[in-house]
Design a protein around this motif. Sequence first.
Motif, PDB file in Angstrom:
ATOM      1  N   ASP A  78       0.746  -1.104  -0.159  1.00  0.00           N
ATOM      2  CA  ASP A  78       0.080   0.165  -0.076  1.00  0.00           C
ATOM      3  C   ASP A  78       0.891   1.214  -0.035  1.00  0.00           C
ATOM      4  N   SER A  79       1.964   1.462   1.006  1.00  0.00           N
ATOM      5  CA  SER A  79       2.744   2.556   0.972  1.00  0.00           C
ATOM      6  C   SER A  79       4.048   2.121   1.820  1.00  0.00           C
ATOM      7  N   TRP A  80       5.077   2.913   1.556  1.00  0.00           N
ATOM      8  CA  TRP A  80       6.434   2.841   2.250  1.00  0.00           C
ATOM      9  C   TRP A  80       6.286   3.837   3.197  1.00  0.00           C
ATOM     10  N   VAL A  81       6.781   3.542   4.267  1.00  0.00           N
ATOM     11  CA  VAL A  81       6.837   4.760   5.334  1.00  0.00           C
ATOM     12  C   VAL A  81       8.242   4.701   6.031  1.00  0.00           C
ATOM     13  N   PHE A  82       8.696   6.301   5.921  1.00  0.00           N
ATOM     14  CA  PHE A  82       9.763   6.209   6.698  1.00  0.00           C
ATOM     15  C   PHE A  82       9.843   7.850   7.059  1.00  0.00           C
TER      16      PHE A  82
ATOM     17  N   GLY B 290      -3.250  -2.537   4.534  1.00  0.00           N
ATOM     18  CA  GLY B 290      -3.353  -1.509   5.718  1.00  0.00           C
ATOM     19  C   GLY B 290      -2.751  -1.761   7.021  1.00  0.00           C
ATOM     20  N   VAL B 291      -1.797  -2.872   7.240  1.00  0.00           N
ATOM     21  CA  VAL B 291      -1.160  -3.090   8.198  1.00  0.00           C
ATOM     22  C   VAL B 291       0.575  -2.718   7.995  1.00  0.00           C
ATOM     23  N   GLU B 292       0.980  -1.752   9.210  1.00  0.00           N
ATOM     24  CA  GLU B 292       2.321  -1.640   8.721  1.00  0.00           C
ATOM     25  C   GLU B 292       3.213  -2.602   9.483  1.00  0.00           C
ATOM     26  N   PHE B 293       4.263  -2.779   8.453  1.00  0.00           N
ATOM     27  CA  PHE B 293       5.272  -3.870   8.829  1.00  0.00           C
ATOM     28  C   PHE B 293       6.900  -3.299   8.887  1.00  0.00           C
ATOM     29  N   ALA B 294       7.322  -3.113  10.159  1.00  0.00           N
ATOM     30  CA  ALA B 294       8.508  -2.568  10.294  1.00  0.00           C
ATOM     31  C   ALA B 294       9.739  -3.399  10.029  1.00  0.00           C
ATOM     32  N   VAL B 295      10.655  -2.544   9.254  1.00  0.00           N
ATOM     33  CA  VAL B 295      12.133  -3.257   9.351  1.00  0.00           C
ATOM     34  C   VAL B 295      13.120  -2.816  10.435  1.00  0.00           C
ATOM     35  N   ASP B 296      13.437  -3.709  11.232  1.00  0.00           N
ATOM     36  CA  ASP B 296      14.309  -3.388  12.234  1.00  0.00           C
ATOM     37  C   ASP B 296      15.568  -2.469  11.944  1.00  0.00           C
ATOM     38  N   PRO B 297      15.819  -1.289  12.400  1.00  0.00           N
ATOM     39  CA  PRO B 297      16.898  -0.576  11.736  1.00  0.00           C
ATOM     40  C   PRO B 297      18.152  -1.057  11.906  1.00  0.00           C
ATOM     41  N   LYS B 298      18.559  -2.128  12.735  1.00  0.00           N
ATOM     42  CA  LYS B 298      19.819  -3.017  12.745  1.00  0.00           C
ATOM     43  C   LYS B 298      19.985  -3.604  11.410  1.00  0.00           C
ATOM     44  N   ASP B 299      18.886  -4.126  10.910  1.00  0.00           N
ATOM     45  CA  ASP B 299      18.912  -4.829   9.408  1.00  0.00           C
ATOM     46  C   ASP B 299      19.110  -3.824   8.264  1.00  0.00           C
ATOM     47  N   GLN B 300      19.356  -2.393   8.556  1.00  0.00           N
ATOM     48  CA  GLN B 300      19.280  -1.486   7.596  1.00  0.00           C
ATOM     49  C   GLN B 300      20.894  -1.228   7.210  1.00  0.00           C
ATOM     50  N   ILE B 301      21.877  -1.912   8.103  1.00  0.00           N
ATOM     51  CA  ILE B 301      23.449  -1.443   7.802  1.00  0.00           C
ATOM     52  C   ILE B 301      23.922  -3.140   7.719  1.00  0.00           C
ATOM     53  N   LEU B 302      24.397  -3.284   6.480  1.00  0.00           N
ATOM     54  CA  LEU B 302      25.008  -4.656   6.288  1.00  0.00           C
ATOM     55  C   LEU B 302      26.380  -4.475   5.931  1.00  0.00           C
ATOM     56  N   PRO B 303      27.146  -5.278   6.914  1.00  0.00           N
ATOM     57  CA  PRO B 303      28.485  -4.920   6.785  1.00  0.00           C
ATOM     58  C   PRO B 303      28.977  -6.359   5.860  1.00  0.00           C
TER      59      PRO B 303
END
Length: 144
Positions: free
Chosen positions: A34-38, A103-116
Amino acid sequence: APVPVTRTSVTVPVQGFTTTSGTSGFFFYAVDVDSWVFPRSNRKHTAGSVIFDTGTTPNFVPTQIAQEFNSKFNPPATFDADEDTYFVDCNATAPAFSATIGGVEFAVDPKDQILPFLDDTGNVVCISGTQDGGPAEDDNIFIL
């Protein structure tokens, strides 16, 4: 499916998506986002469906979403056109990021947004966990 759920869930229509590579065909199950939220996204709406792939490390989202989201890292991610990749400082602060599905928001954990990972010279570098998956078009498929 009739399985126990311990966290947020939603039931949405599943679509089939077929693609070919050479002489092989591949079939994926996909759902609409439905949408991207940040931060400061105002719930971006784009065309395209996503497949859920636990074997793909980064998310691949529409180009506009990847550009805007990656600019929200502190410090901002930088795009390397030769690598077709957003790189981030390994000590950066990742912004919040969610996909709204059914209609339900599913978050990505911020620690999974920096990949070494190790670059060609053996140095640790980091990439964004959300990368450019191409233009937001109805026949394009993205990956979460």
